[in-house]
Design a protein around this motif. Structure first.
Motif, PDB file in Angstrom:
ATOM      1  N   LYS A  74       0.841  -1.189   0.000  1.00 49.34           N
ATOM      2  CA  LYS A  74       0.000   0.000   0.000  1.00 49.34           C
ATOM      3  C   LYS A  74       0.881   1.246   0.000  1.00 49.34           C
ATOM      4  N   VAL A  75       0.289   2.385  -0.330  1.00 50.39           N
ATOM      5  CA  VAL A  75       1.005   3.662  -0.366  1.00 50.39           C
ATOM      6  C   VAL A  75       0.342   4.640   0.595  1.00 50.39           C
ATOM      7  N   ARG A  76       1.172   5.316   1.394  1.00 49.33           N
ATOM      8  CA  ARG A  76       0.687   6.351   2.302  1.00 49.33           C
ATOM      9  C   ARG A  76       1.520   7.608   2.109  1.00 49.33           C
ATOM     10  N   VAL A  77       0.845   8.760   2.046  1.00 50.91           N
ATOM     11  CA  VAL A  77       1.533  10.048   1.908  1.00 50.91           C
ATOM     12  C   VAL A  77       1.295  10.864   3.167  1.00 50.91           C
ATOM     13  N   GLU A  78       2.383  11.267   3.814  1.00 51.76           N
ATOM     14  CA  GLU A  78       2.305  12.119   5.003  1.00 51.76           C
ATOM     15  C   GLU A  78       2.774  13.515   4.609  1.00 51.76           C
ATOM     16  N   GLY A  79       1.901  14.490   4.747  1.00 57.55           N
ATOM     17  CA  GLY A  79       2.255  15.847   4.361  1.00 57.55           C
ATOM     18  C   GLY A  79       1.596  16.242   3.059  1.00 57.55           C
ATOM     19  N   ARG A  80       1.863  17.450   2.636  1.00 51.73           N
ATOM     20  CA  ARG A  80       1.201  18.024   1.458  1.00 51.73           C
ATOM     21  C   ARG A  80       2.136  18.061   0.263  1.00 51.73           C
ATOM     22  N   LEU A  81       1.640  17.562  -0.857  1.00 56.40           N
ATOM     23  CA  LEU A  81       2.366  17.631  -2.118  1.00 56.40           C
ATOM     24  C   LEU A  81       1.954  18.900  -2.859  1.00 56.40           C
TER      25      LEU A  81
END
Length: 231
Positions: A58-65
């Motif tokens: 799975k993929v998780r993004v922490e913070g704002r792109l």
């Protein structure tokens, strides 16, 4: 045993599928070359789907792109993030070694997509070509991405940044978005066996342009290693 079966299924489906995407891009290039980014993005989504449903990753993004012309600097632990960037960002232009553009079939499509070749010589002509390519990219509102370690490194290692980052930072004058990635935990470099788990992107604080290059390097190095605890 399950890990081995999943890894074999991934190899058996992703790589033949990738060849089909390359052939599709070549066909599209003949009739509608502006659609090549769509084919490339579809390939990236295919890759993420294979990783998710075949490998259990799975993929998780922490913070704002951030959207727009930023210089994204990423940790590089596996092939995963190289391909997944096209899912993560909107048509990013990835700075890559010049030699990669000589790969049959793939190299020509990479150029048409808008990847940016970096010459190892770093001479005046190479810098001028790099500046022109970068300006053309940012004029389209696209981000530029760089893996400053130069090659994939095992999870837990923190090598110094190569000189290419400082050169691009000064040359482009763009705000930098550093991203830590821990893909090497589940997809180690050079290993057939790929484990299930969550791959995290941790977006660090933006590094503004115009800083002393040593300070910029220190901030970026710390940020891209934020997830890099030893295994």
């Amino acid at each position: 045993m399950l890990t081995a079966l999943r890894s074999l299924a991934f190899m058996s489906i992703f790589y033949p599928g990738s060849l089909l995407f390359v052939l599709a891009a070549m066909a599209v290039d003949l009739v509608a070359p502006r659609s090549i980014p769509r084919v490339a993005t579809a390939w990236s989504r295919f890759h993420r789907g294979c990783a998710r449903w075949l490998l259990g990753q799975k993929v998780r993004v922490e913070g704002r792109l951030e959207d727009g012309p930023y210089l994204y600097i990423l940790k590089h632990e596996s092939m995963f993030e190289t391909i997944d960037l096209l899912c993560l960002l909107d048509r990013p232009a990835i700075a890559a070694k010049r030699e990669l553009f000589d790969i049959p079939l793939w190299g020509g499509i990479a150029r048409r997509y808008g990847l940016i070749p970096i010459e190892r010589s770093a001479g005046a002509s190479a810098l001028r070509a790099l500046r022109a390519a970068a300006r053309a990219t940012t004029a389209q509102g696209r981000a530029i991405c760089l893996f400053p370690e130069g090659t994939r490194v095992p999870h837990g290692e923190r090598p110094p940044l190569r000189a290419g980052f400082a050169g691009l930072y000064v040359l482009l004058g763009l705000p930098v978005v550093p991203i830590a990635v821990d893909s090497g935990r589940v997809s180690p470099r050079g290993k057939f066996m790929k484990r299930s788990g969550t791959i995290t992107y941790k977006v660090g604080e933006i590094v503004p342009p115009g800083l002393d290059r040593n300070e910029a390097e220190a901030r970026v190095h710390a940020a891209i290693n934020a997830l890099n605890e030893p295994l």
